[in-house]
Design a protein around this motif. Structure first.
Motif, mmCIF file in Angstrom:
data_model
loop_
_atom_site.group_PDB
_atom_site.id
_atom_site.type_symbol
_atom_site.label_atom_id
_atom_site.label_comp_id
_atom_site.label_asym_id
_atom_site.label_seq_id
_atom_site.Cartn_x
_atom_site.Cartn_y
_atom_site.Cartn_z
ATOM 1 N N SER A 164 -3.398 -2.386 -3.133
ATOM 2 C CA SER A 164 -5.025 -1.842 -2.853
ATOM 3 C C SER A 164 -5.601 -2.418 -1.978
ATOM 4 O O SER A 164 -6.724 -2.208 -1.519
ATOM 5 C CB SER A 164 -5.604 -1.623 -4.191
ATOM 6 O OG SER A 164 -5.829 -2.878 -4.521
ATOM 7 N N GLU A 170 -6.622 0.831 3.234
ATOM 8 C CA GLU A 170 -6.615 2.196 2.715
ATOM 9 C C GLU A 170 -5.739 2.915 3.588
ATOM 10 O O GLU A 170 -5.908 2.532 4.919
ATOM 11 C CB GLU A 170 -8.066 2.566 2.841
ATOM 12 C CG GLU A 170 -8.336 4.121 2.685
ATOM 13 C CD GLU A 170 -7.746 4.654 1.093
ATOM 14 O OE1 GLU A 170 -7.427 5.942 1.141
ATOM 15 O OE2 GLU A 170 -8.129 4.013 0.131
ATOM 16 N N LYS A 225 2.305 6.466 -7.362
ATOM 17 C CA LYS A 225 1.311 7.371 -7.721
ATOM 18 C C LYS A 225 1.427 8.590 -7.558
ATOM 19 O O LYS A 225 1.557 9.282 -8.403
ATOM 20 C CB LYS A 225 -0.181 7.065 -7.256
ATOM 21 C CG LYS A 225 -0.762 5.670 -7.536
ATOM 22 C CD LYS A 225 -2.089 5.301 -6.529
ATOM 23 C CE LYS A 225 -2.594 4.046 -6.887
ATOM 24 N NZ LYS A 225 -3.761 3.663 -5.829
ATOM 25 N N TYR A 284 0.992 -1.072 -9.245
ATOM 26 C CA TYR A 284 0.629 -0.275 -8.240
ATOM 27 C C TYR A 284 -0.410 0.957 -8.703
ATOM 28 O O TYR A 284 -1.379 1.161 -7.874
ATOM 29 C CB TYR A 284 1.828 0.286 -7.705
ATOM 30 C CG TYR A 284 2.701 -0.683 -6.793
ATOM 31 C CD1 TYR A 284 1.852 -1.428 -5.934
ATOM 32 C CD2 TYR A 284 4.030 -0.919 -6.962
ATOM 33 C CE1 TYR A 284 2.872 -2.296 -4.907
ATOM 34 C CE2 TYR A 284 4.833 -1.630 -6.123
ATOM 35 C CZ TYR A 284 4.268 -2.448 -5.007
ATOM 36 O OH TYR A 284 4.881 -3.207 -4.601
ATOM 37 N N ALA A 312 0.826 -1.140 0.036
ATOM 38 C CA ALA A 312 -0.035 0.077 -0.086
ATOM 39 C C ALA A 312 0.731 1.434 -0.136
ATOM 40 O O ALA A 312 0.572 2.303 -0.865
ATOM 41 C CB ALA A 312 -0.816 0.088 1.314
ATOM 42 N N THR A 370 -2.548 0.838 -10.977
ATOM 43 C CA THR A 370 -3.755 0.637 -11.592
ATOM 44 C C THR A 370 -4.407 -0.215 -10.233
ATOM 45 O O THR A 370 -5.772 -0.639 -10.596
ATOM 46 C CB THR A 370 -3.755 -0.458 -12.850
ATOM 47 O OG1 THR A 370 -2.972 -1.522 -12.458
ATOM 48 C CG2 THR A 370 -3.208 0.490 -13.838
ATOM 49 N N ASP A 371 -4.197 -0.486 -9.178
ATOM 50 C CA ASP A 371 -4.600 -0.811 -8.098
ATOM 51 C C ASP A 371 -4.694 -2.352 -8.219
ATOM 52 O O ASP A 371 -5.714 -2.727 -7.319
ATOM 53 C CB ASP A 371 -5.879 -0.262 -7.587
ATOM 54 C CG ASP A 371 -5.658 1.129 -7.081
ATOM 55 O OD1 ASP A 371 -4.606 1.472 -6.503
ATOM 56 O OD2 ASP A 371 -6.781 2.098 -7.207
ATOM 57 N N LYS A 372 -4.030 -2.955 -8.981
ATOM 58 C CA LYS A 372 -3.847 -4.532 -9.023
ATOM 59 C C LYS A 372 -2.925 -5.066 -8.035
ATOM 60 O O LYS A 372 -2.992 -6.115 -7.726
ATOM 61 C CB LYS A 372 -3.192 -4.920 -10.575
ATOM 62 C CG LYS A 372 -4.486 -4.652 -11.688
ATOM 63 C CD LYS A 372 -3.911 -4.932 -12.844
ATOM 64 C CE LYS A 372 -4.986 -4.662 -14.034
ATOM 65 N NZ LYS A 372 -4.493 -4.743 -15.308
ATOM 66 N N ARG A 373 -2.217 -4.037 -7.491
ATOM 67 C CA ARG A 373 -1.393 -4.447 -6.147
ATOM 68 C C ARG A 373 -1.063 -3.381 -5.397
ATOM 69 O O ARG A 373 -1.468 -1.995 -5.593
ATOM 70 C CB ARG A 373 0.222 -4.772 -6.900
ATOM 71 C CG ARG A 373 1.155 -5.151 -6.032
ATOM 72 C CD ARG A 373 2.520 -5.279 -6.459
ATOM 73 N NE ARG A 373 2.784 -6.179 -7.299
ATOM 74 C CZ ARG A 373 4.146 -6.497 -7.808
ATOM 75 N NH1 ARG A 373 4.935 -6.112 -7.348
ATOM 76 N NH2 ARG A 373 4.033 -7.229 -8.764
ATOM 77 N N SER A 412 2.468 1.285 -3.459
ATOM 78 C CA SER A 412 1.447 2.071 -4.457
ATOM 79 C C SER A 412 1.354 3.584 -4.463
ATOM 80 O O SER A 412 1.371 4.062 -5.238
ATOM 81 C CB SER A 412 0.242 1.373 -4.246
ATOM 82 O OG SER A 412 -0.923 1.712 -4.953
ATOM 83 N N GLU A 413 1.218 3.953 -3.090
ATOM 84 C CA GLU A 413 1.024 5.513 -2.710
ATOM 85 C C GLU A 413 2.253 6.292 -3.463
ATOM 86 O O GLU A 413 1.926 7.339 -4.210
ATOM 87 C CB GLU A 413 0.661 5.795 -1.438
ATOM 88 C CG GLU A 413 0.093 7.175 -1.072
ATOM 89 C CD GLU A 413 -1.260 7.314 -1.683
ATOM 90 O OE1 GLU A 413 -1.649 8.474 -1.899
ATOM 91 O OE2 GLU A 413 -1.989 6.449 -1.932
#
Length: 127
Positions: free
Chosen positions: A55, A58, A22, A48, A15, A50-53, A18-19
């Motif tokens: 996510s 939150e 982005k 990351y 998470a 595309t929120d496939k990893r 990913s953040e």
């Protein structure tokens, strides 16, 4: 039942990554440059963003702000690639185990009392 350290590996670190990916892209970096900076593959960056990893949970607004600050510092050259691991650990310590367990629908009472979460809080604090 997964121990808290496994939850960190499967949910929290992805998470945060990913953040960060982005945020770096939002600052104008290309996926290839982000992958080199974060020492991950370009397809991982794509997953990351595309929120496939990453996510599965939150992040709170204050944790997102810490990640954004790291991204800005990396983009501006104020932080180095070698600092990403340590900063990720620091950010991770601000995430509360109770919040993560709740999001994952894990009953806190299923954790052993001696189990210390590596998410910035002791498991006993979130009961």
């Amino acid at each position: 039942m997964k121990p808290p350290c496994e939850i960190v590996v499967w949910y929290v670190i992805p998470a945060i990554r990913s953040e960060l990916a982005k945020d770096l892209l939002a600052l104008g970096m290309k996926q290839k440059d982000v992958s080199e900076l974060m020492d991950i593959t370009q397809p991982a960056v794509s997953q990351y963003i595309t929120d496939k990893r990453g996510s599965g949970i939150e992040l709170s607004s204050n944790v997102k702000e810490m990640v954004k600050e790291l991204a800005v510092q990396l983009r501006n050259g104020e932080a180095k690639k070698t600092e990403i691991i340590g900063r990720t650990c620091s950010i991770c310590k601000h995430i509360k185990i109770g919040d993560v367990l709740k999001q994952l629908n894990i009953d806190k009472n299923d954790l052993d009392e001696d189990c210390q979460g590596c998410l910035g809080s002791e498991v006993t604090e979130c009961k």
